[in-house]
Design an enzyme around this catalytic site. Structure first.
Site, PDB file in Angstrom:
ATOM      1  N   ASP A  73      14.356   4.825   8.599  1.00  0.00           N
ATOM      2  CA  ASP A  73      13.924   4.731   9.980  1.00  0.00           C
ATOM      3  C   ASP A  73      14.234   3.536  10.821  1.00  0.00           C
ATOM      4  O   ASP A  73      14.663   3.635  12.358  1.00  0.00           O
ATOM      5  CB  ASP A  73      12.589   5.034  10.384  1.00  0.00           C
ATOM      6  CG  ASP A  73      12.537   6.889  10.010  1.00  0.00           C
ATOM      7  OD1 ASP A  73      13.308   7.362  10.029  1.00  0.00           O
ATOM      8  OD2 ASP A  73      11.138   7.044   9.589  1.00  0.00           O
ATOM      9  N   HIS A  83       7.534   1.259   2.295  1.00  0.00           N
ATOM     10  CA  HIS A  83       7.577   2.681   2.016  1.00  0.00           C
ATOM     11  C   HIS A  83       6.648   2.950   0.924  1.00  0.00           C
ATOM     12  O   HIS A  83       6.469   1.996  -0.044  1.00  0.00           O
ATOM     13  CB  HIS A  83       9.170   3.000   1.584  1.00  0.00           C
ATOM     14  CG  HIS A  83       9.161   4.438   1.385  1.00  0.00           C
ATOM     15  ND1 HIS A  83       8.893   5.453   0.388  1.00  0.00           N
ATOM     16  CD2 HIS A  83       9.658   5.364   2.569  1.00  0.00           C
ATOM     17  CE1 HIS A  83       9.123   6.522   0.955  1.00  0.00           C
ATOM     18  NE2 HIS A  83       9.454   6.662   1.990  1.00  0.00           N
TER      19      HIS A  83
HETATM   20  N1  CMC Z   1       4.369  -4.148   7.871  1.00  0.00           N
HETATM   21  C1  CMC Z   1       3.763  -5.086   7.604  1.00  0.00           C
HETATM   22  N2  CMC Z   1       2.998  -4.889   6.638  1.00  0.00           N
HETATM   23  C2  CMC Z   1       3.149  -3.824   5.951  1.00  0.00           C
HETATM   24  C3  CMC Z   1       4.007  -2.793   6.271  1.00  0.00           C
HETATM   25  C4  CMC Z   1       4.608  -2.966   7.427  1.00  0.00           C
HETATM   26  N3  CMC Z   1       5.382  -2.116   7.711  1.00  0.00           N
HETATM   27  N4  CMC Z   1       3.932  -1.864   5.179  1.00  0.00           N
HETATM   28  C5  CMC Z   1       2.831  -2.294   4.362  1.00  0.00           C
HETATM   29  N5  CMC Z   1       2.522  -3.609   4.762  1.00  0.00           N
HETATM   30  C6  CMC Z   1       1.457  -4.315   4.022  1.00  0.00           C
HETATM   31  C7  CMC Z   1       0.132  -3.927   4.035  1.00  0.00           C
HETATM   32  O1  CMC Z   1      -0.518  -4.408   5.122  1.00  0.00           O
HETATM   33  C8  CMC Z   1      -0.681  -4.186   2.796  1.00  0.00           C
HETATM   34  O2  CMC Z   1      -0.771  -5.704   2.742  1.00  0.00           O
HETATM   35  P1  CMC Z   1      -1.792  -6.358   1.894  1.00  0.00           P
HETATM   36  O3  CMC Z   1      -1.659  -5.993   0.577  1.00  0.00           O
HETATM   37  O4  CMC Z   1      -1.684  -7.677   2.370  1.00  0.00           O
HETATM   38  O5  CMC Z   1      -3.055  -5.570   2.448  1.00  0.00           O
HETATM   39  C9  CMC Z   1       0.778  -4.129   1.621  1.00  0.00           C
HETATM   40  O6  CMC Z   1       1.821  -4.135   2.479  1.00  0.00           O
HETATM   41  C10 CMC Z   1       0.664  -2.601   1.160  1.00  0.00           C
HETATM   42  O7  CMC Z   1       0.575  -1.727   2.408  1.00  0.00           O
HETATM   43  P2  CMC Z   1       0.050  -0.019   2.084  1.00  0.00           P
HETATM   44  O8  CMC Z   1      -0.550   0.442   3.554  1.00  0.00           O
HETATM   45  O9  CMC Z   1      -0.669   0.062   0.919  1.00  0.00           O
HETATM   46  O10 CMC Z   1       1.619   0.666   1.878  1.00  0.00           O
HETATM   47  P3  CMC Z   1       1.625   2.178   1.891  1.00  0.00           P
HETATM   48  O11 CMC Z   1       2.403   2.606   0.784  1.00  0.00           O
HETATM   49  O12 CMC Z   1       0.294   2.864   2.032  1.00  0.00           O
HETATM   50  O13 CMC Z   1       2.328   2.274   3.272  1.00  0.00           O
HETATM   51  C11 CMC Z   1       3.921   3.004   4.906  1.00  0.00           C
HETATM   52  C12 CMC Z   1       3.571   2.771   3.442  1.00  0.00           C
HETATM   53  C13 CMC Z   1       5.486   3.751   5.046  1.00  0.00           C
HETATM   54  C14 CMC Z   1       2.949   3.925   5.566  1.00  0.00           C
HETATM   55  C15 CMC Z   1       3.749   1.714   5.360  1.00  0.00           C
HETATM   56  O14 CMC Z   1       4.805   0.783   4.714  1.00  0.00           O
HETATM   57  C16 CMC Z   1       4.135   1.607   6.907  1.00  0.00           C
HETATM   58  O15 CMC Z   1       3.099   1.766   7.577  1.00  0.00           O
HETATM   59  N6  CMC Z   1       5.362   1.282   7.403  1.00  0.00           N
HETATM   60  C17 CMC Z   1       5.732   1.429   8.705  1.00  0.00           C
HETATM   61  C18 CMC Z   1       6.101   2.607   9.312  1.00  0.00           C
HETATM   62  C19 CMC Z   1       7.239   3.254   8.684  1.00  0.00           C
HETATM   63  O16 CMC Z   1       8.373   2.581   8.836  1.00  0.00           O
HETATM   64  N7  CMC Z   1       7.157   4.427   8.182  1.00  0.00           N
HETATM   65  C20 CMC Z   1       8.416   5.160   7.753  1.00  0.00           C
HETATM   66  C21 CMC Z   1       8.329   5.563   6.354  1.00  0.00           C
HETATM   67  S1  CMC Z   1      10.116   5.900   5.849  1.00  0.00           S
HETATM   68  C22 CMC Z   1      10.276   7.785   6.405  1.00  0.00           C
HETATM   69  C23 CMC Z   1       9.407   8.600   5.858  1.00  0.00           C
HETATM   70  O17 CMC Z   1       9.350   8.869   4.815  1.00  0.00           O
HETATM   71  O18 CMC Z   1       8.519   9.214   6.682  1.00  0.00           O
END
Ligand code: CMC
Length: 436
Positions: free
Chosen positions: A370, A313
């Site tokens: 989710d 998240h």
């Molecule tokens: N699976 C694997 N690796 C992940 C994931 C994941 N779900 N989320 C983040 N990472 C890794 C990412 O690859 C990165 O690794 P590194 O530092 O080695 O490059 C690190 O964690 C930080 O990731 P980020 O992309 O900077 O994180 P973010 O804050 O931009 O992304 C997120 C947040 C929710 C978009 C992401 O965690 C994600 O894509 N999760 C899966 C989709 C999901 O479940 N979304 C629902 C969120 S809750 C409901 C809502 O609020 O809508």
């Protein structure tokens, strides 16, 4: 009503230009709780510089009194009330009232609100013909984007956004009609007749009734499922300035009508990184298929071939408080329905691995709301394509509350982000015959 958060705290933040040595003293605003903000509104005028913050990791786009999140501590408050208390002790309409009006209702105001909402549950009869224009296999989120935007064509008497009374009526209409439209989208996709709302039922109960009843026989909503649906709605009701809410605010800042703004929010919610995640979780579990394929899948996640959907998240970096409540609800629903779902076994094993593997621990990747909501909805009989629609039904309350708050703000101006331009500088036009 002004309070101490409306004036600068007296603290300042000094910015120095390392090249010229010029200094600018910027005022700091304190919130009630949470990080303070540096007021940069005059920065461009005074320094000729913009700030760069793509994806808004450090930028507060507005002031708001509605929802507070402390991502490190896993705290979520709506109007100051803890989400756990709200989910365990209130129903969705009480939470909706608090989000809209600032406090939980007393008995009288709750009853009035319930009446106001149920008064608006039906949709204009003509709207059913909009549905018939869609293919039966259309994604229900595509249908929702269309029919919710189309509400503006039916309710002309609540489009004057300068009139607080009309704003309130459109907010009530949206909260009341979204479940009806969502159920119609579902019924349309499975070829069953639309079921009219029943105002003698609770909000969640009526929604399940519209989704699963058929005219041929009586249908009684299982109270455990109605309670679970109510909790799903509460847990998704609002979440501060997330992508879809910011979309609604930005659309609303141009003074677009509320139905158009909520349609924009629905479009933004659809993406798999946001509301589409609950659908993506189930698709991921189906793709893994069997437990023995989990290690290979987890390796693929570490190799960054794909993401573990339902984990991680932007704000919660410890745990998602909504996920904990959702997990308990998930257990209750599955035991009530006696569901033995292979997808669930895979989900539980993935959860175990992710919570113990340093790759996920180091990146603070915990199950989010989710991860469990999709499993519950599947057990209730919803197809995966409806999952995000249910999220939209719940989040409509948050969207309209945030939109209402913004519209009530006297200093509200159109939102207009700036950019760091990295394209070509001005250059000569070359006629097509002379271009290489
Ligand atoms: N699976 C694997 N690796 C992940 C994931 C994941 N779900 N989320 C983040 N990472 C890794 C990412 O690859 C990165 O690794 P590194 O530092 O080695 O490059 C690190 O964690 C930080 O990731 P980020 O992309 O900077 O994180 P973010 O804050 O931009 O992304 C997120 C947040 C929710 C978009 C992401 O965690 C994600 O894509 N999760 C899966 C989709 C999901 O479940 N979304 C629902 C969120 S809750 C409901 C809502 O609020 O809508």
């Amino acid at each position: 009503m002004a309070d101490k958060t409306d004036s600068p705290s007296g603290k300042t933040f000094t910015l120095t230009n390392d090249q010229t040595g010029d200094k600018w003293v910027l005022p700091v605003f304190d919130g009630t709780i949470g990080p303070s903000t540096i007021d940069i509104r005059t920065l461009y005028e005074e320094t000729g510089h913009f700030t760069l913050d793509p994806s808004f990791t450090s930028t507060a786009s507005c002031r708001s009194r509605i929802t507070f999140i402390d991502g490190d501590e896993g705290i979520l408050l709506h109007r100051g009330y803890n989400i756990k208390d709200l989910a365990e002790k209130s129903d969705f309409l009480e939470v909706a009232y608090a989000l809209l009006y600032g406090d939980l209702p007393n008995k009288k105001s709750y009853e009035e609100f319930r009446k106001n909402i149920t008064y608006h549950t039906m949709v204009h009869e003509q709207l059913q013909f909009f549905f018939r224009g869609f293919r039966r296999d259309a994604h229900p989120m595509a249908v929702m984007c269309g029919v919710v935007g189309a509400l503006a064509a039916f309710y002309h008497d609540s489009l004057d956004i300068s009139d607080p009374n009309q704003r309130e009526i459109s907010a009530h209409r949206l909260i009341a009609k979204l479940p009806t439209l969502a159920a119609m989208a579902f019924k349309y996709s499975i070829g069953q007749p639309f079921v009219y709302p029943r105002n003698d039922l609770g909000f969640a109960e009526n929604f399940l009734h519209m989704c699963f009843a058929v005219p041929a026989e009586p249908y009684r909503v299982n109270p455990i499922l109605a309670d679970a649906m109510d909790k799903i709605l509460i847990l998704h009701a609002d979440h501060e300035q997330n992508a879809s809410t910011s979309t609604v605010r930005l659309a609303g800042s141009s003074q677009a009508n509320p139905f158009a703004c909520i349609a924009a929010g629905i479009a933004s919610l659809w993406g798999p990184a946001h509301g589409g995640a609950n659908q993506a979780v189930l698709e991921m579990l189906a793709e893994i298929g069997t437990k023995d394929r989990i290690p290979e899948f987890v390796q693929g996640v570490k190799d960054k071939k794909y993401r573990l959907m339902g984990f991680g998240h932007r704000v919660y970096k410890n745990f998602d408080p909504r996920a904990q409540i959702m997990k308990e609800t998930c257990d209750k629903v599955l035991s009530e329905l006696g569901v033995k779902d292979p997808a669930l076994e895979i989900a539980m094993e993935l959860e175990r691995i992710a919570l113990s593997d340093p790759y996920f621990i180091d990146r603070k990747l915990y199950p989010n709301v989710d991860f469990y909501s999709g499993i519950i909805l599947k057990a209730m009989g919803f197809p995966v394509s409806m999952f995000t629609v249910l999220f939209a039904v719940a989040r409509t309350v948050g969207w309209v509350s945030q939109w209402k708050e913004m519209m009530e703000e006297p200093s509200n101006r159109i939102g207009r982000p700036r950019q760091l331009y990295t394209g070509a500088a001005q250059r000569d036009y070359v006629k097509i015959e002379k271009r290489t």
